[in-house]
Design a protein around this motif. Structure first.
Motif, PDB file in Angstrom:
ATOM      1  N   ARG A  53       0.834  -1.218   0.000  1.00  0.00           N
ATOM      2  CA  ARG A  53       0.000   0.000   0.000  1.00  0.00           C
ATOM      3  C   ARG A  53       0.861   1.258   0.000  1.00  0.00           C
ATOM      4  NH1 ARG A  53      -5.145   0.417   3.605  1.00  0.00           N
ATOM      5  NH2 ARG A  53      -5.348   2.201   2.244  1.00  0.00           N
ATOM      6  N   TYR A  54       1.947   1.240   0.768  1.00  0.00           N
ATOM      7  CA  TYR A  54       2.834   2.405   0.800  1.00  0.00           C
ATOM      8  C   TYR A  54       3.468   2.621  -0.568  1.00  0.00           C
ATOM      9  CZ  TYR A  54       6.856   5.319   1.703  1.00  0.00           C
ATOM     10  OH  TYR A  54       7.789   6.316   1.643  1.00  0.00           O
ATOM     11  N   ASN A  55       3.937   1.553  -1.191  1.00  0.00           N
ATOM     12  CA  ASN A  55       4.617   1.673  -2.476  1.00  0.00           C
ATOM     13  C   ASN A  55       3.683   2.096  -3.594  1.00  0.00           C
ATOM     14  OD1 ASN A  55       7.060   1.005  -1.340  1.00  0.00           O
ATOM     15  ND2 ASN A  55       6.822  -1.172  -1.748  1.00  0.00           N
ATOM     16  N   GLN A  56       2.384   1.866  -3.465  1.00  0.00           N
ATOM     17  CA  GLN A  56       1.438   2.338  -4.469  1.00  0.00           C
ATOM     18  C   GLN A  56       1.349   3.860  -4.459  1.00  0.00           C
ATOM     19  OE1 GLN A  56      -2.234   0.394  -3.538  1.00  0.00           O
ATOM     20  NE2 GLN A  56      -1.739  -1.437  -4.725  1.00  0.00           N
ATOM     21  N   ARG A  57       1.466   4.463  -3.293  1.00  0.00           N
ATOM     22  CA  ARG A  57       1.347   5.919  -3.181  1.00  0.00           C
ATOM     23  C   ARG A  57       2.664   6.647  -3.389  1.00  0.00           C
ATOM     24  NH1 ARG A  57      -1.456   6.109   2.448  1.00  0.00           N
ATOM     25  NH2 ARG A  57      -0.408   4.125   2.555  1.00  0.00           N
ATOM     26  N   HIS A  58       3.774   5.971  -3.225  1.00  0.00           N
ATOM     27  CA  HIS A  58       5.085   6.604  -3.336  1.00  0.00           C
ATOM     28  C   HIS A  58       5.555   6.549  -4.778  1.00  0.00           C
ATOM     29  CE1 HIS A  58       9.545   6.667  -3.062  1.00  0.00           C
ATOM     30  NE2 HIS A  58       9.251   7.699  -2.326  1.00  0.00           N
ATOM     31  N   HIS A  59       5.810   7.727  -5.368  1.00  0.00           N
ATOM     32  CA  HIS A  59       6.260   7.807  -6.756  1.00  0.00           C
ATOM     33  C   HIS A  59       7.626   8.478  -6.804  1.00  0.00           C
ATOM     34  CE1 HIS A  59       2.277   6.640  -8.026  1.00  0.00           C
ATOM     35  NE2 HIS A  59       1.775   7.599  -7.282  1.00  0.00           N
ATOM     36  N   PRO A  60       8.690   7.700  -6.929  1.00  0.00           N
ATOM     37  CA  PRO A  60      10.021   8.317  -6.994  1.00  0.00           C
ATOM     38  C   PRO A  60      10.169   9.131  -8.274  1.00  0.00           C
ATOM     39  CG  PRO A  60      10.160   5.963  -7.405  1.00  0.00           C
ATOM     40  CD  PRO A  60       8.745   6.259  -7.022  1.00  0.00           C
TER      41      PRO A  60
END
Length: 130
Positions: A53-60
């Motif tokens: 879930r965290y990685n879905q919202r985090h956009h490097p």
């Protein structure tokens, strides 16, 4: 137990079989390792769901030379006379050199160099392309 109960035992106490209690307790102890392993598996699955879930919202983001960006205004650079209504972003700036590890050398649109390399954080810059 009170003395009356000791001298006159009840039917429940007389019929009580300690061997069955000991066997039940031993079976509970035998299952304890299985319970621990199942809980560890559930815990690992929960951590993976949270990370997903965290990685879905985090956009490097990464920027190239000649990209236009805004720089987050630090508290020391904000005019104290503006109070809480001071701007949170300053710029736009043009990236003239990619230093590495999220650091960029910036230049104003007039051609002046910015004071120091700017390190980007997750929310520190917005990306505009030319």
């Amino acid at each position: 137990m009170i003395p009356v109960k000791i001298s006159q035992s009840s039917l429940r106490i007389e019929m009580d079989d300690h061997t069955t209690k000991d066997a039940a307790r031993q079976s509970e102890l035998d299952l304890l390792e299985e319970v621990r392993s199942s809980i560890a598996i559930k815990h690992l699955a929960m951590q993976q769901r949270i990370a997903r879930r965290y990685n879905q919202r985090h956009h490097p983001r990464s920027f190239q030379v000649k990209d236009l960006v805004l720089r987050r205004t630090e508290q020391a650079r904000k005019p104290s006379s503006h109070g809480k209504l001071a701007a949170n972003w300053e710029g736009p700036y043009r990236i003239i050199k990619v230093i590495g590890n999220g650091a960029y050398q910036l230049q104003t649109l007039d051609g002046y160099l910015a004071n120091n390399p700017t390190y980007k954080s997750k929310d520190a810059t917005q990306h505009f392309t030319i």
